[in-house]
Design a protein around this motif. Structure first.
Motif, PDB file in Angstrom:
ATOM      1  N   GLY A   1      66.068  35.036  96.635  1.00 26.81           N
ATOM      2  CA  GLY A   1      67.191  34.131  96.841  1.00 26.81           C
ATOM      3  C   GLY A   1      67.197  32.991  95.850  1.00 26.81           C
ATOM      4  N   ARG A   2      68.321  32.319  95.791  1.00 26.43           N
ATOM      5  CA  ARG A   2      68.475  31.208  94.847  1.00 26.43           C
ATOM      6  C   ARG A   2      67.580  30.049  95.246  1.00 26.43           C
ATOM      7  NH1 ARG A   2      72.284  27.074  96.374  1.00 26.43           N
ATOM      8  NH2 ARG A   2      73.062  26.760  94.271  1.00 26.43           N
ATOM      9  N   THR A   3      67.135  29.321  94.247  1.00 27.71           N
ATOM     10  CA  THR A   3      66.267  28.185  94.501  1.00 27.71           C
ATOM     11  C   THR A   3      66.376  27.202  93.351  1.00 27.71           C
ATOM     12  OG1 THR A   3      64.032  27.532  95.181  1.00 27.71           O
ATOM     13  CG2 THR A   3      64.199  29.198  93.457  1.00 27.71           C
TER      14      THR A   3
ATOM     15  N   LEU B   1      63.052  35.127  92.253  1.00 29.83           N
ATOM     16  CA  LEU B   1      64.482  34.911  92.477  1.00 29.83           C
ATOM     17  C   LEU B   1      65.142  36.059  93.233  1.00 29.83           C
ATOM     18  CD1 LEU B   1      65.580  33.197  89.144  1.00 29.83           C
ATOM     19  CD2 LEU B   1      65.313  32.157  91.410  1.00 29.83           C
TER      20      LEU B   1
ATOM     21  N   TYR C   1      68.914  28.182  90.460  1.00 33.97           N
ATOM     22  CA  TYR C   1      68.981  29.441  89.717  1.00 33.97           C
ATOM     23  C   TYR C   1      69.058  30.593  90.694  1.00 33.97           C
ATOM     24  CZ  TYR C   1      67.886  27.190  85.317  1.00 33.97           C
ATOM     25  OH  TYR C   1      67.948  26.408  84.192  1.00 33.97           O
ATOM     26  N   GLU C   2      69.739  31.653  90.261  1.00 31.94           N
ATOM     27  CA  GLU C   2      69.777  32.882  91.048  1.00 31.94           C
ATOM     28  C   GLU C   2      69.899  34.075  90.116  1.00 31.94           C
ATOM     29  OE1 GLU C   2      73.134  33.139  93.703  1.00 31.94           O
ATOM     30  OE2 GLU C   2      74.403  32.102  92.269  1.00 31.94           O
TER      31      GLU C   2
END
Length: 109
Positions: A33-35, A30, A80-81
């Motif tokens: 970056g957000r994913t 994470l 999520y981040e």
């Protein structure tokens, strides 16, 4: 959690959360970056169910945040981040944190 001295219970919770290798891998992933969950599960080569368990623990500890979004085709996707945090441990900061620990009954020591 910031560089300021964490309360004892917060420190125990965060360190316990980060003591798992899967959760460390999630944190590392994470940081890029957000994913969303499915993509992260493929990236880490673990099941979505197992990943969800670890993400919930990280979120409960205040280390990650999530947001539910709808894709163009109407599919719900949870992203999520990482939340910014920093932990600087010294013998003195641990001693300070110990002073704020609560026992199992919820009262300060």
């Amino acid at each position: 959690m910031t560089d300021s001295a964490p309360a004892g219970d917060d420190l125990v919770r965060v360190l316990a959360t980060l003591s798992n290798p899967h959760r460390l891998r999630v944190v590392a992933a994470l940081t890029r970056g957000r994913t969303y969950v499915s993509q992260l599960a493929r990236q880490l080569d673990i099941s979505r169910a197992l990943l969800q368990v670890h993400l919930k623990k990280l979120e409960a500890a205040g280390l990650v945040s999530s947001q539910l979004e709808l894709s163009e085709d109407g599919k719900a996707m949870k992203f999520y981040e990482m939340k910014p945090f920093s932990i600087h441990l010294t013998p003195e900061s641990i001693a300070d944190a110990v002073e704020t620990l609560t026992d199992e009954k919820g009262s300060s020591r």
